[in-house]
Design a protein around this motif. Structure first.
Motif, PDB file in Angstrom:
ATOM      1  N   ILE A  42      38.971  47.697  26.101  1.00 22.68           N
ATOM      2  CA  ILE A  42      38.177  46.480  26.203  1.00 22.68           C
ATOM      3  C   ILE A  42      37.085  46.734  27.238  1.00 22.68           C
ATOM      4  CG2 ILE A  42      38.188  44.076  26.984  1.00 22.68           C
ATOM      5  CD1 ILE A  42      41.044  43.849  25.960  1.00 22.68           C
ATOM      6  N   VAL A  43      35.887  46.238  26.943  1.00 21.63           N
ATOM      7  CA  VAL A  43      34.788  46.298  27.902  1.00 21.63           C
ATOM      8  C   VAL A  43      34.440  44.862  28.271  1.00 21.63           C
ATOM      9  CG1 VAL A  43      32.374  46.944  28.286  1.00 21.63           C
ATOM     10  CG2 VAL A  43      33.884  48.476  27.013  1.00 21.63           C
ATOM     11  N   ILE A  44      34.286  44.623  29.556  1.00 23.57           N
ATOM     12  CA  ILE A  44      33.867  43.320  30.058  1.00 23.57           C
ATOM     13  C   ILE A  44      32.517  43.540  30.747  1.00 23.57           C
ATOM     14  CG2 ILE A  44      34.446  41.395  31.588  1.00 23.57           C
ATOM     15  CD1 ILE A  44      37.429  42.394  31.263  1.00 23.57           C
ATOM     16  N   ASP A  45      31.501  42.857  30.254  1.00 27.14           N
ATOM     17  CA  ASP A  45      30.162  43.103  30.813  1.00 27.14           C
ATOM     18  C   ASP A  45      30.011  42.459  32.194  1.00 27.14           C
ATOM     19  OD1 ASP A  45      29.428  40.401  30.485  1.00 27.14           O
ATOM     20  OD2 ASP A  45      28.122  40.792  28.767  1.00 27.14           O
ATOM     21  N   LYS A  46      28.850  42.654  32.805  1.00 26.57           N
ATOM     22  CA  LYS A  46      28.598  42.173  34.166  1.00 26.57           C
ATOM     23  C   LYS A  46      28.751  40.667  34.315  1.00 26.57           C
ATOM     24  CE  LYS A  46      25.033  45.600  35.153  1.00 26.57           C
ATOM     25  NZ  LYS A  46      23.664  45.758  35.626  1.00 26.57           N
ATOM     26  N   ASN A  47      28.612  39.953  33.219  1.00 31.79           N
ATOM     27  CA  ASN A  47      28.717  38.492  33.242  1.00 31.79           C
ATOM     28  C   ASN A  47      30.106  37.991  32.837  1.00 31.79           C
ATOM     29  OD1 ASN A  47      25.907  38.198  33.914  1.00 31.79           O
ATOM     30  ND2 ASN A  47      25.487  38.811  31.805  1.00 31.79           N
ATOM     31  N   GLY A  48      31.034  38.922  32.619  1.00 29.33           N
ATOM     32  CA  GLY A  48      32.399  38.530  32.265  1.00 29.33           C
ATOM     33  C   GLY A  48      32.645  38.367  30.783  1.00 29.33           C
ATOM     34  N   LYS A  49      31.696  38.772  29.943  1.00 26.29           N
ATOM     35  CA  LYS A  49      31.875  38.665  28.493  1.00 26.29           C
ATOM     36  C   LYS A  49      32.783  39.797  28.002  1.00 26.29           C
ATOM     37  CE  LYS A  49      29.303  38.870  24.200  1.00 26.29           C
ATOM     38  NZ  LYS A  49      28.039  39.313  23.634  1.00 26.29           N
ATOM     39  N   ILE A  54      33.287  46.392  33.405  1.00 31.24           N
ATOM     40  CA  ILE A  54      34.701  46.720  33.555  1.00 31.24           C
ATOM     41  C   ILE A  54      35.214  47.312  32.247  1.00 31.24           C
ATOM     42  CG2 ILE A  54      37.007  45.791  34.013  1.00 31.24           C
ATOM     43  CD1 ILE A  54      35.496  43.394  35.409  1.00 31.24           C
ATOM     44  N   VAL A  55      35.814  48.490  32.336  1.00 31.83           N
ATOM     45  CA  VAL A  55      36.428  49.120  31.168  1.00 31.83           C
ATOM     46  C   VAL A  55      37.935  49.105  31.384  1.00 31.83           C
ATOM     47  CG1 VAL A  55      36.639  51.235  29.795  1.00 31.83           C
ATOM     48  CG2 VAL A  55      34.421  50.611  30.817  1.00 31.83           C
ATOM     49  N   LEU A  56      38.646  48.484  30.442  1.00 34.08           N
ATOM     50  CA  LEU A  56      40.106  48.447  30.490  1.00 34.08           C
ATOM     51  C   LEU A  56      40.648  49.319  29.373  1.00 34.08           C
ATOM     52  CD1 LEU A  56      40.726  44.585  30.857  1.00 34.08           C
ATOM     53  CD2 LEU A  56      40.714  46.297  32.680  1.00 34.08           C
ATOM     54  N   ASN A  57      41.444  50.303  29.737  1.00 29.75           N
ATOM     55  CA  ASN A  57      42.121  51.157  28.773  1.00 29.75           C
ATOM     56  C   ASN A  57      43.606  50.812  28.837  1.00 29.75           C
ATOM     57  OD1 ASN A  57      43.822  53.980  28.658  1.00 29.75           O
ATOM     58  ND2 ASN A  57      42.299  53.817  27.043  1.00 29.75           N
ATOM     59  N   PHE A  58      44.194  50.473  27.704  1.00 30.88           N
ATOM     60  CA  PHE A  58      45.613  50.122  27.642  1.00 30.88           C
ATOM     61  C   PHE A  58      46.388  51.299  27.072  1.00 30.88           C
ATOM     62  CE2 PHE A  58      43.232  46.230  27.735  1.00 30.88           C
ATOM     63  CZ  PHE A  58      43.969  45.425  28.586  1.00 30.88           C
ATOM     64  N   TRP A  59      47.441  51.696  27.759  1.00 30.54           N
ATOM     65  CA  TRP A  59      48.189  52.904  27.421  1.00 30.54           C
ATOM     66  C   TRP A  59      49.609  52.800  27.962  1.00 30.54           C
ATOM     67  CZ3 TRP A  59      49.922  56.652  31.105  1.00 30.54           C
ATOM     68  CH2 TRP A  59      49.711  56.274  32.442  1.00 30.54           C
ATOM     69  N   PHE A  60      50.441  53.798  27.665  1.00 32.72           N
ATOM     70  CA  PHE A  60      51.736  53.958  28.327  1.00 32.72           C
ATOM     71  C   PHE A  60      52.125  55.425  28.280  1.00 32.72           C
ATOM     72  CE2 PHE A  60      52.679  52.897  23.947  1.00 32.72           C
ATOM     73  CZ  PHE A  60      53.792  53.647  23.596  1.00 32.72           C
ATOM     74  N   THR A  61      53.013  55.834  29.151  1.00 29.44           N
ATOM     75  CA  THR A  61      53.288  57.263  29.372  1.00 29.44           C
ATOM     76  C   THR A  61      53.846  57.981  28.144  1.00 29.44           C
ATOM     77  OG1 THR A  61      55.476  56.775  30.294  1.00 29.44           O
ATOM     78  CG2 THR A  61      53.640  57.004  31.856  1.00 29.44           C
ATOM     79  N   GLU A  76      35.739  38.360  41.185  1.00 31.13           N
ATOM     80  CA  GLU A  76      34.856  38.170  42.328  1.00 31.13           C
ATOM     81  C   GLU A  76      34.438  39.511  42.943  1.00 31.13           C
ATOM     82  OE1 GLU A  76      32.286  36.346  44.649  1.00 31.13           O
ATOM     83  OE2 GLU A  76      33.433  35.311  43.110  1.00 31.13           O
ATOM     84  N   ASN A  77      35.433  40.394  43.222  1.00 37.94           N
ATOM     85  CA  ASN A  77      35.054  41.667  43.847  1.00 37.94           C
ATOM     86  C   ASN A  77      34.547  42.706  42.832  1.00 37.94           C
ATOM     87  OD1 ASN A  77      37.502  42.776  42.858  1.00 37.94           O
ATOM     88  ND2 ASN A  77      38.513  42.652  44.835  1.00 37.94           N
TER      89      ASN A  77
END
Length: 165
Positions: free
Chosen positions: A132-139, A55-62, A48-49
């Motif tokens: 992962i990339v999530i576009d403006k429509n949530g795809k 949205i770009v999600l990068n998955f990582w660990f230290t 919602e916000n």
């Protein structure tokens, strides 16, 4: 452990990997219905916000050396899109305290999401780093490649396409 037990464990592991890959294939290209993130400072994000943003999600660990090695390129990518509708998140299973110590010596200019095991499990992340990339429509679109240079080119291409769509 007997040979039969070892063989059964291997079969079960292969079955699990196959099921996770099938799940990722189903999720890839689908519309995300829910996403809840809380960054290291306690700021909460959800679909919602984040509406209308890529949205770009990068998955990582230290302890992941390849993850840390891509930080400069990730920071450059974020800088490139700083005045556009793109939000960058770095999701890790590490806890807040571990990350805060780690960040004293490493710069990652993303919204950092500690304790992200639920999100990691939701997307069935197979290895690190992963994007992962999530576009403006949530795809949802999984961005995966063995060659680091290709990953950043794919990320840029997907972000650019998502900003136009």
């Amino acid at each position: 452990m007997t040979k039969e037990e070892i063989k059964n464990k291997e079969i079960e592991q292969k079955r699990k990997i196959k099921a996770e890959k099938e799940y990722r294939n189903e999720l890839d290209g689908s519309k995300l219905e829910e996403l809840n993130l809380e960054d290291i400072n306690g700021v909460k994000f959800n679909l919602e916000n984040l509406k209308g943003k890529v949205i770009v999600l990068n998955f990582w660990f230290t302890q992941c050396k390849p993850c840390v090695a891509e930080f400069p390129q990730l920071n450059n990518l974020k800088e490139k899109y700083k005045n556009q509708d793109v939000e960058f998140f770095a999701v890790t299973w590490n806890n807040k305290e571990t990350i805060e110590k780690f960040l004293l010596n490493h710069k990652l200019d993303f919204n950092i999401i500690p304790n992200g095991k639920l999100i990691i499990d939701k997307f069935k992340i197979p290895h690190y780093p992963y994007n992962i990339v999530i576009d403006k429509n949530g795809k949802v679109e999984y961005i995966n490649d063995i060659l680091v240079l290709n990953i950043f080119k794919k990320l840029e291409n997907k972000i650019n396409k998502s900003l136009i769509d």
